[in-house]
Design an enzyme around this catalytic site. Structure first.
Site, short mmCIF file in Angstrom:
data_model
loop_
_atom_site.label_atom_id
_atom_site.label_comp_id
_atom_site.label_asym_id
_atom_site.label_seq_id
_atom_site.Cartn_x
_atom_site.Cartn_y
_atom_site.Cartn_z
N HIS A 1 0.85 -1.21 0.00
CA HIS A 1 0.00 0.00 0.00
C HIS A 1 0.88 1.25 0.00
O HIS A 1 0.62 2.21 -0.73
CB HIS A 1 -0.87 0.06 1.27
CG HIS A 1 -1.96 -0.97 1.34
ND1 HIS A 1 -2.16 -1.75 2.44
CD2 HIS A 1 -2.93 -1.32 0.45
CE1 HIS A 1 -3.20 -2.55 2.24
NE2 HIS A 1 -3.67 -2.31 1.04
N LYS A 36 -15.45 -6.01 4.67
CA LYS A 36 -14.61 -6.84 5.53
C LYS A 36 -14.85 -6.56 7.01
O LYS A 36 -15.13 -5.42 7.38
CB LYS A 36 -13.14 -6.56 5.22
CG LYS A 36 -12.82 -6.86 3.78
CD LYS A 36 -11.45 -6.39 3.43
CE LYS A 36 -11.16 -6.71 1.98
NZ LYS A 36 -9.91 -6.10 1.51
N ARG A 46 -1.97 -5.81 -8.23
CA ARG A 46 -0.79 -6.63 -7.93
C ARG A 46 -0.60 -7.77 -8.91
O ARG A 46 0.46 -8.02 -9.40
CB ARG A 46 -0.90 -7.20 -6.51
CG ARG A 46 -0.80 -6.16 -5.43
CD ARG A 46 -1.30 -6.68 -4.13
NE ARG A 46 -2.69 -7.10 -4.25
CZ ARG A 46 -3.34 -7.83 -3.37
NH1 ARG A 46 -2.72 -8.25 -2.31
NH2 ARG A 46 -4.61 -8.14 -3.55
N SER A 72 -3.01 -7.65 3.28
CA SER A 72 -3.23 -7.39 4.70
C SER A 72 -3.59 -8.66 5.44
O SER A 72 -3.15 -8.90 6.57
CB SER A 72 -4.34 -6.35 4.88
OG SER A 72 -3.97 -5.16 4.25
N1 COA Z 1 -0.10 -3.93 -1.58
C1 COA Z 1 -0.48 -4.86 -0.70
N2 COA Z 1 -1.71 -5.31 -0.60
C2 COA Z 1 -2.60 -4.79 -1.41
C3 COA Z 1 -2.29 -3.80 -2.35
C4 COA Z 1 -0.96 -3.39 -2.43
N3 COA Z 1 -0.55 -2.45 -3.28
N4 COA Z 1 -3.40 -3.50 -3.03
C5 COA Z 1 -4.35 -4.25 -2.51
N5 COA Z 1 -3.87 -5.03 -1.55
C6 COA Z 1 -4.56 -6.06 -0.78
C7 COA Z 1 -4.89 -5.65 0.62
O1 COA Z 1 -3.86 -6.00 1.48
C8 COA Z 1 -6.17 -6.40 0.86
O2 COA Z 1 -5.85 -7.74 1.18
P1 COA Z 1 -6.84 -8.66 2.04
O3 COA Z 1 -8.20 -8.59 1.43
O4 COA Z 1 -6.18 -9.98 1.93
O5 COA Z 1 -6.81 -8.13 3.43
C9 COA Z 1 -6.83 -6.37 -0.50
O6 COA Z 1 -5.77 -6.30 -1.43
C10 COA Z 1 -7.63 -5.16 -0.76
O7 COA Z 1 -7.43 -4.20 0.29
P2 COA Z 1 -7.32 -2.66 0.16
O8 COA Z 1 -6.31 -2.26 -0.86
O9 COA Z 1 -7.13 -2.14 1.54
O10 COA Z 1 -8.66 -2.24 -0.42
P3 COA Z 1 -10.09 -2.83 -0.21
O11 COA Z 1 -10.39 -3.70 -1.37
O12 COA Z 1 -10.24 -3.41 1.14
O13 COA Z 1 -10.90 -1.49 -0.31
C11 COA Z 1 -12.77 -0.12 -0.67
C12 COA Z 1 -12.17 -1.52 -0.75
C13 COA Z 1 -12.68 0.44 0.70
C14 COA Z 1 -12.07 0.79 -1.65
C15 COA Z 1 -14.25 -0.33 -1.11
O14 COA Z 1 -14.83 -1.34 -0.29
C16 COA Z 1 -15.05 0.93 -0.97
O15 COA Z 1 -14.93 1.82 -1.81
N6 COA Z 1 -15.89 1.02 0.09
C17 COA Z 1 -16.76 2.14 0.33
C18 COA Z 1 -18.19 1.77 -0.04
C19 COA Z 1 -18.38 1.78 -1.53
O16 COA Z 1 -18.22 2.77 -2.20
N7 COA Z 1 -18.75 0.59 -2.06
C20 COA Z 1 -18.94 0.40 -3.46
C21 COA Z 1 -17.70 -0.13 -4.06
S1 COA Z 1 -18.06 -0.96 -5.58
#
Ligand code: COA
Length: 164
Positions: A18, A42, A91, A129
């Site tokens: 990240h 989550k 990724r 994560s």
């Molecule tokens: N390096 C390491 N890990 C990464 C990464 C990177 N560059 N990019 C993504 N990841 C991993 C994370 O570690 C995480 O792993 P895990 O699921 O095993 O824990 C996963 O990929 C995604 O995590 P993250 O990058 O934190 O994003 P997310 O997918 O959890 O975020 C939101 C999602 C918050 C952006 C999305 O749910 C959101 O916009 N929520 C608000 C409500 C909304 O608008 N919903 C409609 C969306 S369609």
């Protein structure tokens, strides 16, 4: 705000992958808002305050990066902030389907918002994560996976003995 971008995520916890995306975005955009989601599908280990605090501390040397939390839909938050670009990390091929669905859903909800993808350094491209959480839970050393600033938060949450 044409040159601003939002990098949203759950950051549970923030990883070096990240952080690598934040760094890359901060070199491209004049302002980067790292938006930590309160409403995510989550169930998180770290409360929102800690996810924001660890990300703020890890990025405090980056003058054009702001860390904040948001509730509700990302596109609504982006529009309120006047930002039209969402940055996400890609990724591996396995990320594609999830990201494709999210980008197109967001575009349907708000056509003015574009999602741009950046690829993290190869050495961080297998991190996640949930993998970090598992390493810590099972007594492994997470120092090579998360920024230094995240370590005290991980130690507090999992107990010093586990998060070396
Ligand atoms: N390096 C390491 N890990 C990464 C990464 C990177 N560059 N990019 C993504 N990841 C991993 C994370 O570690 C995480 O792993 P895990 O699921 O095993 O824990 C996963 O990929 C995604 O995590 P993250 O990058 O934190 O994003 P997310 O997918 O959890 O975020 C939101 C999602 C918050 C952006 C999305 O749910 C959101 O916009 N929520 C608000 C409500 C909304 O608008 N919903 C409609 C969306 S369609």
């Amino acid at each position: 705000m044409r040159h601003s971008a939002i990098y949203p995520g759950t950051f549970d916890p923030l990883t070096l992958g990240h952080f690598d995306i934040i760094l890359r975005a901060s070199r491209i955009f004049t302002r980067v808002i790292v938006a930590v989601a309160v409403d995510t599908r989550k169930s998180t280990i770290f409360p929102i305050e800690e996810r924001v605090a660890m990300t703020s501390q890890a990025t405090r040397h980056l003058a054009n990066v702001e860390v904040t939390s948001f509730r509700g839909l990302l596109v609504h938050y982006a529009m309120r902030r006047g930002v039209h670009v969402v940055v996400r990390g890609l990724r591996a091929f396995s990320d594609f389907e999830y990201e494709f669905q999210m980008a197109l859903t967001n575009r349907k909800l708000e056509p003015h918002i574009e999602t741009l993808y950046l690829m993290p350094k190869e050495e961080f491209s297998y991190f996640s994560s949930s993998a970090v959480r598992e390493v810590v839970e099972l007594g492994g050393d997470c120092r090579g996976f998360v920024p230094k600033a995240a370590l005290p938060f991980i130690r507090r949450r999992f107990g010093g003995r586990r998060a070396r």
